[in-house]
Design an enzyme around this catalytic site. Structure first.
Site, short mmCIF file in Angstrom:
data_model
loop_
_atom_site.label_atom_id
_atom_site.label_comp_id
_atom_site.label_asym_id
_atom_site.label_seq_id
_atom_site.Cartn_x
_atom_site.Cartn_y
_atom_site.Cartn_z
CE LYS B 225 -4.54 -1.48 1.51
NZ LYS B 225 -5.53 -1.59 2.59
NE ARG B 259 -8.27 -7.69 0.43
CZ ARG B 259 -7.85 -6.81 -0.47
NH1 ARG B 259 -6.87 -5.98 -0.17
NH2 ARG B 259 -8.40 -6.75 -1.66
#
Lengths: 229, 290
Positions: B225, B259
């Site tokens: 991210k 995740r």
């Protein structure tokens, strides 16, 4: 009297507190417990012979004692247990004295915790010492030749050389040799032992039920069961 | 650690569990894989691969999180529903999650065999948890700061981001339970980067233990991210090491579900942390013990 002798390695990797998700040496624990279960089947009394730790850095009981207790518990059988500690660097004479003085009631199993050199390979705990193979071969020959009276050859193991080769089982194995000797006063380790053994007609009292030899970590492990008649 | 168990599908887990949820995109435009599994056969191959690599859960998504072409509910269903059914048929025991905020899509994928609804947009469709409750499915509640789905944060500030996360997640989890979702099938996710600048995501990571202490299974979605990229000034494609560092810290704090894009590396990090914490024995130990 001693009816059975079991020899197992004193490797801490057999202890429950050191178990990973898979066994470091697959089958070793099962092999030890299997042999021990068979031997103690008719015993009421087990005498454990183990060495003190070479480098004791804690207040914990000696590793050999803990290995023995763990294996005995894993047999799920009931018997009296007596522990006999021998200093890892005890002299041959001290080992012989200790062996001769072992008290054995009827149906005693002698559980000897001790292994060969930890210097068998370059990856071994003590790195490679090329002398290790010969010393280990002598140990294995003495045990596997027990029916021919060869156990007494264990008394020929030299304490200094064995110390250098990290043979943790030298002292317990010499206690064993003295304990089961048919000679009430076994000779000191010397040339005459060799001469006497060479002329021996064998030891009809002793049967080698099993003798497995491995060195998965560069340490000689012997798992053996001897039966005395 | 507060000592609880949670359920996903037919499986039960304790608070020491560290599970890998592998991302499987049914999108042509997701930021990391850029459509690598857009083709159905490629997506099937991806599922087989992550299962073989040790993933516990797959998270199937039909819409990328970032802004882009609007994808209606029918189009979203077309991307994921039949795929979920086919994955379920091929992997009967695999835990299947679907990343969607729409109740209608949620209903369709649960009928197709999914176990978990990953509501990545923080309850944008209030009907989603009702569907989860109806099917006795698990639901992931996320903190987005109340932003509209598929929008980027712009000049968002919080007095205390962790306090906002806690308040939102506790409220959403409570509502999920009141709507019929089993207490032990509610998962919470602070949603790094969603409604947050990198400072916010870093603080959430630093204080993740406060979320673990809430007593719900905690999911973290850290993989590649922007907060990792900005922390290290690295573009997408060079963020694995940073992701794994954040993974290790999160695992140390006690997060339960991860995740991720990279299953093998994540599994190793999680197992290593679990071994260090003592939650998992080492694989095999002989050093000094022979």
């Amino acid at each position: 009297m001693i009816t059975d002798v079991v020899i197992v390695p004193g490797a801490p990797l057999l202890l429950p507190e050191y178990q990973g998700r898979v066994a470091a040496v697959p089958g070793l624990l099962e092999s030890c417990v299997g042999v021990l279960s068979e031997a103690v089947g008719s015993s009421h009394h087990v005498v454990v012979v183990h060495a003190t730790d070479r480098e004791a850095r804690s207040t914990k009981p000696a590793i050999g004692l803990r290995v023995a207790d763990h294996l005995l518990a894993a047999t799920h059988q009931a018997f009296e247990v007596e522990h006999v500690a021998v200093a890892w660097d005890a002299s041959v004479q001290e080992c012989m004295t200790l062996g001769r003085e072992l008290k054995s009631g009827s149906g005693t199993t002698l559980l000897v915790v001790g292994d060969g050199s930890a210097r068998r390979t370059e990856k071994a705990p003590g790195h490679l010492d090329t002398r290790a193979a010969d010393v280990d071969d002598a140990i294995v020959a003495a045990i596997s030749g027990a029916a021919d009276g060869d156990l007494e050859r264990l008394l020929e193991l030299d304490p200094e050389v064995c110390a250098e080769l990290l043979v943790a089982g030298r002292a317990p194995l010499q206690v064993l040799a003295a304990a089961v000797s048919s000679d009430p006063t076994p000779a000191l380790a010397s040339a005459d032992v060799v001469a006497r053994a060479a002329t021996s007609a064998g030891d009809a009292r002793c049967e080698v039920v099993s003798c497995e030899v491995t060195d998965p970590c560069g340490v000689l492990y012997v798992v053996a069961h001897l039966r005395l008649h | 650690m507060t000592g609880f168990t949670f359920r996903l599908g037919s499986r039960s887990f304790d608070e020491r569990s560290r599970l890998v949820m592998a991302i499987v995109n049914r999108t042509p435009d997701s930021f990391y894989d850029k459509g690598a599994t857009w083709r159905e056969d490629a997506a099937f191959d991806r599922v087989r691969e992550v299962v073989a690599q040790g993933a516990d859960i797959v998270d199937i998504g039909g819409i990328k999180a970032a802004p882009g072409v609007e994808i209606g509910a029918d189009e979203e269903k077309g991307r994921v529903v039949d795929f979920v059914a086919a994955v379920r048929a091929e992997h009967p025991d695999l835990l299947i999650s679907v990343d969607t905020w729409r109740a209608s899509v949620g209903r369709a994928v649960l009928e197709a065999g999914a176990d978990i609804l990953n509501d990545a947009w923080g309850g944008a469709d209030p009907g989603l948890v009702e569907v989860a409750g109806e099917f006795d499915a698990a639901v992931v509640c996320t903190h987005t700061g109340g932003v509209t789905p598929r929008t980027r944060p712009h000049r968002i500030e919080y007095d205390d981001v962790v306090e906002s996360v806690v308040e939102s997640l506790v409220a959403q989890a409570g509502r999920a339970v009141s709507m019929g979702v089993a207490r032990d099938r509610v998962v919470i996710d602070p949603a790094h980067d969603f409604g947050k600048n990198s400072w916010h995501s870093l603080e959430v990571t630093r204080r993740l233990d406060e979320l673990v202490a809430l007593g719900w299974p905690l999911l973290v979605s850290l993989s590649n991210k922007d907060f990792v990229g900005e922390a290290l000034d690295l573009p997408v494609g060079e963020r694995l090491t940073g992701t794994l560092a954040a993974t290790a810290i999160s695992a140390w704090h006690g997060a339960h579900i991860y995740r991720v894009h990279e299953v093998v590396e994540t599994r190793q990090v999680l197992d290593m942390v679990s071994v260090i914490t003592g939650d998992l024995p080492p694989a095999r130990t002989a050093r000094g013990l022979a």
